[in-house]
Design a protein around this motif. Structure first.
Motif, PDB file in Angstrom:
ATOM      1  N   ARG A   1     -16.523   7.520  36.083  1.00 38.75           N
ATOM      2  CA  ARG A   1     -16.967   6.349  35.333  1.00 38.75           C
ATOM      3  C   ARG A   1     -16.795   6.462  33.811  1.00 38.75           C
ATOM      4  N   LEU A   2     -17.388   7.451  33.193  1.00 36.72           N
ATOM      5  CA  LEU A   2     -17.401   7.505  31.730  1.00 36.72           C
ATOM      6  C   LEU A   2     -16.009   7.536  31.091  1.00 36.72           C
ATOM      7  N   PRO A   3     -14.995   8.199  31.710  1.00 33.75           N
ATOM      8  CA  PRO A   3     -13.660   8.129  31.116  1.00 33.75           C
ATOM      9  C   PRO A   3     -13.136   6.703  30.958  1.00 33.75           C
ATOM     10  N   VAL A   4     -13.613   5.785  31.796  1.00 35.19           N
ATOM     11  CA  VAL A   4     -13.203   4.387  31.659  1.00 35.19           C
ATOM     12  C   VAL A   4     -13.685   3.826  30.334  1.00 35.19           C
ATOM     13  N   LEU A   5     -14.951   4.065  30.006  1.00 35.23           N
ATOM     14  CA  LEU A   5     -15.518   3.566  28.750  1.00 35.23           C
ATOM     15  C   LEU A   5     -14.843   4.203  27.548  1.00 35.23           C
ATOM     16  N   TRP A   6     -14.643   5.534  27.612  1.00 34.02           N
ATOM     17  CA  TRP A   6     -13.994   6.217  26.476  1.00 34.02           C
ATOM     18  C   TRP A   6     -12.560   5.708  26.284  1.00 34.02           C
ATOM     19  N   SER A   7     -11.850   5.486  27.384  1.00 27.63           N
ATOM     20  CA  SER A   7     -10.455   5.047  27.284  1.00 27.63           C
ATOM     21  C   SER A   7     -10.355   3.623  26.755  1.00 27.63           C
ATOM     22  N   LYS A   8     -11.220   2.735  27.227  1.00 25.05           N
ATOM     23  CA  LYS A   8     -11.216   1.360  26.713  1.00 25.05           C
ATOM     24  C   LYS A   8     -11.484   1.352  25.212  1.00 25.05           C
ATOM     25  N   SER A   9     -12.465   2.135  24.798  1.00 21.68           N
ATOM     26  CA  SER A   9     -12.822   2.193  23.381  1.00 21.68           C
ATOM     27  C   SER A   9     -11.690   2.775  22.542  1.00 21.68           C
ATOM     28  N   ALA A  10     -11.082   3.853  23.045  1.00 15.67           N
ATOM     29  CA  ALA A  10     -10.013   4.510  22.285  1.00 15.67           C
ATOM     30  C   ALA A  10      -8.786   3.619  22.163  1.00 15.67           C
ATOM     31  N   VAL A  11      -8.407   2.966  23.259  1.00  9.33           N
ATOM     32  CA  VAL A  11      -7.207   2.117  23.237  1.00  9.33           C
ATOM     33  C   VAL A  11      -7.387   0.954  22.280  1.00  9.33           C
ATOM     34  N   PHE A  12      -8.451   0.183  22.458  1.00  9.19           N
ATOM     35  CA  PHE A  12      -8.612  -0.999  21.624  1.00  9.19           C
ATOM     36  C   PHE A  12      -8.958  -0.632  20.192  1.00  9.19           C
ATOM     37  N   GLY A  13      -9.750   0.428  19.997  1.00  3.67           N
ATOM     38  CA  GLY A  13     -10.072   0.854  18.639  1.00  3.67           C
ATOM     39  C   GLY A  13      -8.835   1.250  17.859  1.00  3.67           C
ATOM     40  N   ALA A  14      -7.934   2.009  18.499  1.00  9.51           N
ATOM     41  CA  ALA A  14      -6.708   2.443  17.829  1.00  9.51           C
ATOM     42  C   ALA A  14      -5.788   1.255  17.535  1.00  9.51           C
ATOM     43  N   VAL A  15      -5.644   0.357  18.510  1.00  9.48           N
ATOM     44  CA  VAL A  15      -4.792  -0.824  18.308  1.00  9.48           C
ATOM     45  C   VAL A  15      -5.317  -1.670  17.161  1.00  9.48           C
ATOM     46  N   ALA A  16      -6.624  -1.937  17.157  1.00 11.07           N
ATOM     47  CA  ALA A  16      -7.215  -2.762  16.102  1.00 11.07           C
ATOM     48  C   ALA A  16      -7.088  -2.092  14.738  1.00 11.07           C
ATOM     49  N   LEU A  17      -7.289  -0.789  14.694  1.00 10.37           N
ATOM     50  CA  LEU A  17      -7.181  -0.061  13.428  1.00 10.37           C
ATOM     51  C   LEU A  17      -5.790  -0.210  12.827  1.00 10.37           C
TER      52      LEU A  17
END
Length: 275
Positions: free
Chosen positions: A119-135
């Motif tokens: 479960r938790l890798p899903v949350l970390w991956s969603k955050s990392a992907v969108f955070g990096a793209v937005a940055l």
């Protein structure tokens, strides 16, 4: 004569962090809402900043305080270029909520968690992907808005260049702030598991909470207001530090703390409750 049976040995597949990250990357870019909302955020940041700089008039600016967001005085080239940042932050934050809460509304989260039982890798991956793209995208947009705005401010006393003190730091800080807003939106969506609820909290905290703080007694207001998410975030990209706001470094630390706290709550609920 019976043909011999051929047994096919399938290679063992293991759920790893990199594979979850690639899956969330593919999932993000496969959604039409991702392209549209990112385009809207990019347009708002660049177009509004360029228009504000092109229509700038010294006679229309009042005040003797230091320039910059929250400075209470004359505008500078950076604050004009970032005029559309508030609108862009809403677009980015809303998309972040959709990235996580959208799976709960469609029921897709069950398939996602079945594929990733931890479960938790899903949350970390969603955050990392969108955070990096937005940055990356918003930092480029902030630089573009400043560059285009500089054409309209040619010859004005407030005109600045990228080499001037604090300018590049402010523009990169704007991208960093919006990248954190993206992560915060993902965390809010995962925490409340409701698109409408996540968006309502995002808008309320970023836009309304600061105004409500003015109803507090003066001593409380001066103590509390700088640490609210919206005010702490604005300090990250301010060119000049106002007397009643945090420094860029302190503002970044406070805003990261808000994001981390929300992520921790989302992670706890994801790990402890059913989808």
């Amino acid at each position: 004569m019976t043909a011999p049976t051929v047994s096919v040995v399938r290679p063992p597949y293991k759920v790893t962090g990199s594979r979850v990250l690639r899956a969330e990357w593919a999932k993000f870019w496969s959604l039409r809402s991702s392209w549209i909302t990112l385009g809207v955020a990019l347009l708002l940041l660049v177009a509004i900043g360029a228009i504000a700089s092109a229509t700038y008039s010294p006679d229309a600016v009042a005040g003797d305080g230091p320039p910059g967001p929250g400075g209470g005085g004359a505008s500078d080239a950076v604050s004009l270029a970032l005029t559309g940042l508030t609108f862009a932050s809403l677009a980015i934050g809303v998309l972040g909520v959709l990235v996580s809460a959208g799976e709960y509304s469609t029921g897709m989260i069950r398939s996602t968690l079945a594929a990733v039982p931890r479960r938790l890798p899903v949350l970390w991956s969603k955050s990392a992907v969108f955070g990096a793209v937005a940055l990356v995208i918003t930092t480029v947009a902030a630089l573009a808005a400043f560059t285009l705005g500089g054409l309209g401010l040619d010859g004005e006393t407030i005109a600045l260049s990228l080499g001037d003190d604090g300018v590049l730091r402010s523009l990169v800080g704007a991208g960093l702030y919006l990248g954190l807003v993206a992560v915060w939106g993902v965390a809010l969506g995962a925490l409340v598991r409701s698109t409408a609820g996540g968006i309502a909290i995002l808008v309320g905290v970023l836009l309304i909470l600061g105004g409500l703080a003015t109803l507090l007694p003066d001593s409380w207001e001066d103590t509390v207001t700088p640490y609210l998410p919206g005010n702490a975030g604005s300090a990250v990209y301010s060119l000049h530090e106002a007397s009643d706001s945090l420094s860029p470094g302190a503002g970044l630390a406070v805003f990261v703390g808000w994001v981390a706290l929300t992520l921790a709550g989302a992670a706890y609920r994801l790990a402890r409750t059913d989808a």
